[in-house]
Design a protein around this motif. Structure first.
Motif, short mmCIF file in Angstrom:
data_model
loop_
_atom_site.label_atom_id
_atom_site.label_comp_id
_atom_site.label_asym_id
_atom_site.label_seq_id
_atom_site.Cartn_x
_atom_site.Cartn_y
_atom_site.Cartn_z
N GLY A 134 -5.00 48.01 23.48
CA GLY A 134 -6.13 47.58 22.67
C GLY A 134 -6.36 46.10 22.76
O GLY A 134 -6.11 45.45 23.76
N ALA A 135 -6.86 45.51 21.65
CA ALA A 135 -7.25 44.11 21.65
C ALA A 135 -6.07 43.20 21.95
O ALA A 135 -6.23 42.12 22.47
N ARG A 136 -4.84 43.66 21.61
CA ARG A 136 -3.67 42.82 21.87
C ARG A 136 -3.44 42.63 23.36
O ARG A 136 -2.74 41.71 23.77
N GLY A 137 -4.04 43.54 24.21
CA GLY A 137 -3.88 43.41 25.65
C GLY A 137 -4.88 42.48 26.28
O GLY A 137 -4.81 42.24 27.48
N LEU A 138 -5.82 41.96 25.51
CA LEU A 138 -6.83 41.07 26.07
C LEU A 138 -6.23 39.71 26.38
O LEU A 138 -5.50 39.15 25.56
N PRO A 139 -6.51 39.16 27.54
CA PRO A 139 -6.03 37.81 27.83
C PRO A 139 -6.74 36.80 26.93
O PRO A 139 -7.94 36.93 26.67
N PRO A 140 -6.05 35.79 26.43
CA PRO A 140 -6.66 34.81 25.53
C PRO A 140 -7.88 34.13 26.13
O PRO A 140 -8.80 33.75 25.41
N ALA A 141 -7.89 33.97 27.46
CA ALA A 141 -8.99 33.26 28.10
C ALA A 141 -10.27 34.08 28.13
O ALA A 141 -11.34 33.54 28.43
N LEU A 142 -10.19 35.39 27.81
CA LEU A 142 -11.38 36.24 27.97
C LEU A 142 -12.45 35.97 26.93
O LEU A 142 -13.65 36.00 27.24
N VAL A 143 -12.05 35.70 25.69
CA VAL A 143 -13.05 35.50 24.63
C VAL A 143 -13.95 34.30 24.92
O VAL A 143 -15.18 34.44 24.92
N PRO A 144 -13.41 33.11 25.19
CA PRO A 144 -14.31 32.00 25.55
C PRO A 144 -15.08 32.27 26.84
O PRO A 144 -16.23 31.82 26.99
N ALA A 145 -14.48 33.03 27.77
CA ALA A 145 -15.19 33.36 29.00
C ALA A 145 -16.40 34.25 28.71
O ALA A 145 -17.48 34.07 29.29
N LEU A 146 -16.24 35.21 27.79
CA LEU A 146 -17.35 36.07 27.43
C LEU A 146 -18.46 35.29 26.73
O LEU A 146 -19.66 35.56 26.93
N LEU A 147 -18.07 34.34 25.89
CA LEU A 147 -19.08 33.51 25.23
C LEU A 147 -19.85 32.68 26.26
O LEU A 147 -21.08 32.55 26.19
N ALA A 148 -19.12 32.12 27.24
CA ALA A 148 -19.78 31.37 28.30
C ALA A 148 -20.67 32.28 29.12
O ALA A 148 -21.80 31.91 29.50
N ALA A 149 -20.19 33.50 29.40
CA ALA A 149 -20.98 34.45 30.17
C ALA A 149 -22.26 34.83 29.43
O ALA A 149 -23.32 35.00 30.05
N ALA A 150 -22.16 34.97 28.11
CA ALA A 150 -23.36 35.29 27.33
C ALA A 150 -24.36 34.15 27.39
O ALA A 150 -25.58 34.39 27.53
N GLY A 151 -23.88 32.91 27.31
CA GLY A 151 -24.79 31.77 27.42
C GLY A 151 -25.45 31.71 28.78
O GLY A 151 -26.67 31.46 28.89
N LEU A 152 -24.68 31.97 29.85
CA LEU A 152 -25.25 31.99 31.19
C LEU A 152 -26.25 33.14 31.34
O LEU A 152 -27.26 33.02 32.05
N SER A 153 -25.99 34.24 30.65
CA SER A 153 -26.90 35.40 30.72
C SER A 153 -28.26 35.07 30.11
O SER A 153 -29.28 35.62 30.54
N VAL A 154 -28.27 34.21 29.10
CA VAL A 154 -29.55 33.77 28.54
C VAL A 154 -30.37 33.06 29.61
O VAL A 154 -31.58 33.28 29.74
N GLY A 155 -29.71 32.21 30.41
CA GLY A 155 -30.40 31.54 31.50
C GLY A 155 -30.88 32.52 32.56
O GLY A 155 -31.99 32.39 33.09
N VAL A 156 -30.03 33.50 32.88
CA VAL A 156 -30.42 34.54 33.85
C VAL A 156 -31.66 35.28 33.36
O VAL A 156 -32.61 35.51 34.12
N LEU A 157 -31.64 35.66 32.09
CA LEU A 157 -32.78 36.39 31.52
C LEU A 157 -34.03 35.52 31.52
O LEU A 157 -35.13 36.02 31.80
N ALA A 158 -33.88 34.24 31.21
CA ALA A 158 -35.04 33.34 31.21
C ALA A 158 -35.67 33.27 32.60
O ALA A 158 -36.91 33.24 32.74
#
Length: 313
Positions: free
Chosen positions: A184-208
């Motif tokens: 479960g969530a305990r198996g997530l690498p710590p670096a993934l959460v900030p990476a997903l936030l960065a990916a979401a921000g980049l996705s806004v640019g992609v969508l634009a």
């Protein structure tokens, strides 16, 4: 049935679906609407399409890069950009508009292992789709009147929101499923959460970039309506065009544009012309992918896995 035969049959069936839906659209709004879409093939729109396409792929490649690195699958910036250019070109010509991504994962997997590579590609695409769905939901909730301009549009508004909600739930399941076997969530690498936030921000640019390209197509084919009317319709069309039942969205995109433009009080034929123009400009924007398609593959950079990556590899 052999895998090769199955792939060919899938392409033929999707091409047939695209052709049938386009024929139905032509009957409904007139064949001239389809022909008017070719007005985008002039120097100005084509140059804008290439520029937007390069920006789109650069942002999308950066999204893939940050997710892949967080999952312990090393990926270099130049490699990510080249592979994304290649995959988007393949998505334009292969059935379902996802086989380019499958190929991208396969090629990256030669260096880092197929499972981490596949997870990285799947996750970065899920983040992009989630941002698109969220944008559609926000727009429709803030401006429901935009879909109330045509008869029966209120029912369509509810249907779109229900579908968007279902897709949002599916996105959540997809985000969770790859990690269920790792505790479960305990198996997530710590670096993934900030990476997903960065990916979401980049996705806004992609969508634009995608929305801007559609607006360019709409303007080139004669739509002069305010952006406040055009953009909400475009966002819904982009969701509909992503359904992997056609070739590169052809057919589904035009049918969706006819309905969505009519729903915001614009001519359905104008939506069809803009959608055809968008499809043509998207194909043009994908042509730089010929370069990495013809050149040797760039290898992934050597390096150690980030902390926490071992939990999912």
């Amino acid at each position: 049935m052999r895998p090769g035969t199955r792939r060919v049959l899938g392409w033929v069936l999707r091409a047939a679906v695209s052709a049938l839906v386009l024929a139905a659209v032509a009957v409904a709004v007139g064949g001239q609407a389809l022909r008017d879409g070719t007005a985008v093939l002039s120097p100005g729109p084509v140059l804008l399409a290439v520029a937007l396409g390069l920006g789109f792929r650069a942002l999308a490649a950066a999204r893939w890069l940050v997710v892949a690195r967080a999952l312990g699958a090393p990926l270099g910036p130049l490699q990510a950009w080249a592979e994304y250019l290649r995959s988007e070109l393949l998505n334009q010509v292969l059935p379902g508009a996802v086989l380019g991504d499958v190929d991208r994962a396969r090629r990256h997997g030669k260096d880092v292992g197929l499972l981490p590579a596949a997870r990285a590609v799947a996750l970065e695409r899920v983040v992009g789709h989630a941002v698109l769905v969220l944008a559609v939901v926000v727009v429709l909730l803030r401006r429901p009147d935009l879909l109330g301009a045509a008869d029966g549009a209120d029912g369509r508004t509810v249907a779109v929101l229900v579908v968007a909600g279902a897709v949002a739930v599916l996105v959540g399941v997809l985000l969770w499923q790859p990690w269920r076997r790792t505790g479960g969530a305990r198996g997530l690498p710590p670096a993934l959460v900030p990476a997903l936030l960065a990916a979401a921000g980049l996705s806004v640019g992609v969508l634009a970039c995608a929305v801007t390209l559609f607006v360019v197509a709409a303007r080139a084919t004669g739509t002069v309506a305010p952006l406040g009317d055009v953009v909400p319709a475009v966002l819904v069309v982009l969701v509909l065009a992503g359904v992997p039942l056609t070739v590169a969205g052809w057919g589904a995109r035009e049918a969706g544009a006819a309905l969505c433009f009519a729903a915001v009080g614009l001519p359905a034929a104008a939506g069809v012309s803009a959608a055809v123009g968008f499809g043509l400009l998207s194909a043009v924007a994908a042509l730089p992918g010929l370069v990495p398609l013809l050149l040797p593959r760039l290898p992934s950079p050597a390096g150690t896995q980030p902390a926490g990556a071992a939990a999912i590899t």
